[in-house]
Write a protein that holds these residues in place. Structure first.
Motif, PDB file in Angstrom:
ATOM      1  N   TRP A 173       0.850  -1.181   0.000  1.00  0.00           N
ATOM      2  CA  TRP A 173       0.000   0.000   0.000  1.00  0.00           C
ATOM      3  C   TRP A 173       0.886   1.232   0.000  1.00  0.00           C
ATOM      4  CZ3 TRP A 173      -4.838   0.735  -1.187  1.00  0.00           C
ATOM      5  CH2 TRP A 173      -5.448   1.952  -0.890  1.00  0.00           C
ATOM      6  N   PHE A 174       0.600   2.162  -0.875  1.00  0.00           N
ATOM      7  CA  PHE A 174       1.306   3.429  -0.957  1.00  0.00           C
ATOM      8  C   PHE A 174       0.384   4.501  -0.384  1.00  0.00           C
ATOM      9  CE2 PHE A 174       2.732   0.702  -4.389  1.00  0.00           C
ATOM     10  CZ  PHE A 174       4.112   0.757  -4.257  1.00  0.00           C
ATOM     11  N   ALA A 175       0.810   5.156   0.677  1.00  0.00           N
ATOM     12  CA  ALA A 175      -0.034   6.140   1.354  1.00  0.00           C
ATOM     13  C   ALA A 175      -0.071   7.452   0.579  1.00  0.00           C
ATOM     14  CB  ALA A 175       0.489   6.395   2.767  1.00  0.00           C
ATOM     15  N   PHE A 176      -1.274   7.920   0.275  1.00  0.00           N
ATOM     16  CA  PHE A 176      -1.471   9.210  -0.373  1.00  0.00           C
ATOM     17  C   PHE A 176      -2.395  10.058   0.487  1.00  0.00           C
ATOM     18  CE2 PHE A 176      -0.444   6.655  -4.135  1.00  0.00           C
ATOM     19  CZ  PHE A 176       0.451   7.486  -4.773  1.00  0.00           C
ATOM     20  N   GLU A 177      -1.903  11.212   0.939  1.00  0.00           N
ATOM     21  CA  GLU A 177      -2.774  12.173   1.599  1.00  0.00           C
ATOM     22  C   GLU A 177      -3.407  13.045   0.518  1.00  0.00           C
ATOM     23  OE1 GLU A 177      -0.841  14.256   4.830  1.00  0.00           O
ATOM     24  OE2 GLU A 177       0.423  12.524   5.214  1.00  0.00           O
ATOM     25  N   ASP A 178      -4.317  13.932   0.912  1.00  0.00           N
ATOM     26  CA  ASP A 178      -5.006  14.794  -0.052  1.00  0.00           C
ATOM     27  C   ASP A 178      -4.022  15.619  -0.866  1.00  0.00           C
ATOM     28  OD1 ASP A 178      -7.406  13.844   0.865  1.00  0.00           O
ATOM     29  OD2 ASP A 178      -7.813  15.558   2.159  1.00  0.00           O
ATOM     30  N   THR A 179      -4.238  15.679  -2.159  1.00  0.00           N
ATOM     31  CA  THR A 179      -3.486  16.449  -3.162  1.00  0.00           C
ATOM     32  C   THR A 179      -2.002  16.101  -3.209  1.00  0.00           C
ATOM     33  OG1 THR A 179      -2.928  18.415  -1.838  1.00  0.00           O
ATOM     34  CG2 THR A 179      -5.115  18.368  -2.881  1.00  0.00           C
ATOM     35  N   ARG A 180      -1.634  14.916  -2.802  1.00  0.00           N
ATOM     36  CA  ARG A 180      -0.230  14.481  -2.850  1.00  0.00           C
ATOM     37  C   ARG A 180       0.003  13.659  -4.112  1.00  0.00           C
ATOM     38  NH1 ARG A 180       2.692  16.040   1.887  1.00  0.00           N
ATOM     39  NH2 ARG A 180       1.135  17.100   3.123  1.00  0.00           N
ATOM     40  N   PHE A 181       1.264  13.421  -4.429  1.00  0.00           N
ATOM     41  CA  PHE A 181       1.566  12.692  -5.655  1.00  0.00           C
ATOM     42  C   PHE A 181       2.797  11.814  -5.490  1.00  0.00           C
ATOM     43  CE2 PHE A 181       3.680  16.793  -5.936  1.00  0.00           C
ATOM     44  CZ  PHE A 181       4.944  16.474  -6.376  1.00  0.00           C
ATOM     45  N   ALA A 182       3.034  10.995  -6.501  1.00  0.00           N
ATOM     46  CA  ALA A 182       4.208  10.118  -6.552  1.00  0.00           C
ATOM     47  C   ALA A 182       4.990  10.422  -7.823  1.00  0.00           C
ATOM     48  CB  ALA A 182       3.785   8.652  -6.552  1.00  0.00           C
ATOM     49  N   ASN A 183       6.285  10.220  -7.776  1.00  0.00           N
ATOM     50  CA  ASN A 183       7.157  10.355  -8.951  1.00  0.00           C
ATOM     51  C   ASN A 183       7.715   8.995  -9.310  1.00  0.00           C
ATOM     52  OD1 ASN A 183       6.996  13.104  -9.443  1.00  0.00           O
ATOM     53  ND2 ASN A 183       8.780  13.597  -8.227  1.00  0.00           N
TER      54      ASN A 183
END
Length: 66
Positions: free
Chosen positions: A33-43
């Motif tokens: 699981w990759f945690a994403f908070e609001d309006t966050r992103f991954a590269n």
């Protein structure tokens, strides 16, 4: 289509659940699981020649005020 596309940069905007599914598929893992908070992103960096993925950051938010 991402592997075969001609562009240098791809932006995908979605809910964290779908992004987790895409990341697991690209990384070749079944669980996690990759945690994403609001309006966050991954590269990620994708190599079209070796079809490998390098995950360089998750849950990034430099656009947000501290």
């Amino acid at each position: 289509m991402i592997w075969q596309g001609g562009g240098e940069n791809v932006l995908v905007v979605s809910h964290g659940g779908l992004l987790n599914t895409v990341l697991r598929e690209l990384m070749g893992v079944q669980h996690g699981w990759f945690a994403f908070e609001d309006t966050r992103f991954a590269n990620l960096r994708l190599s079209r020649t070796s079809q490998t993925v390098l995950l360089t950051g998750v849950n990034l938010g430099p656009h947000l005020a501290e």
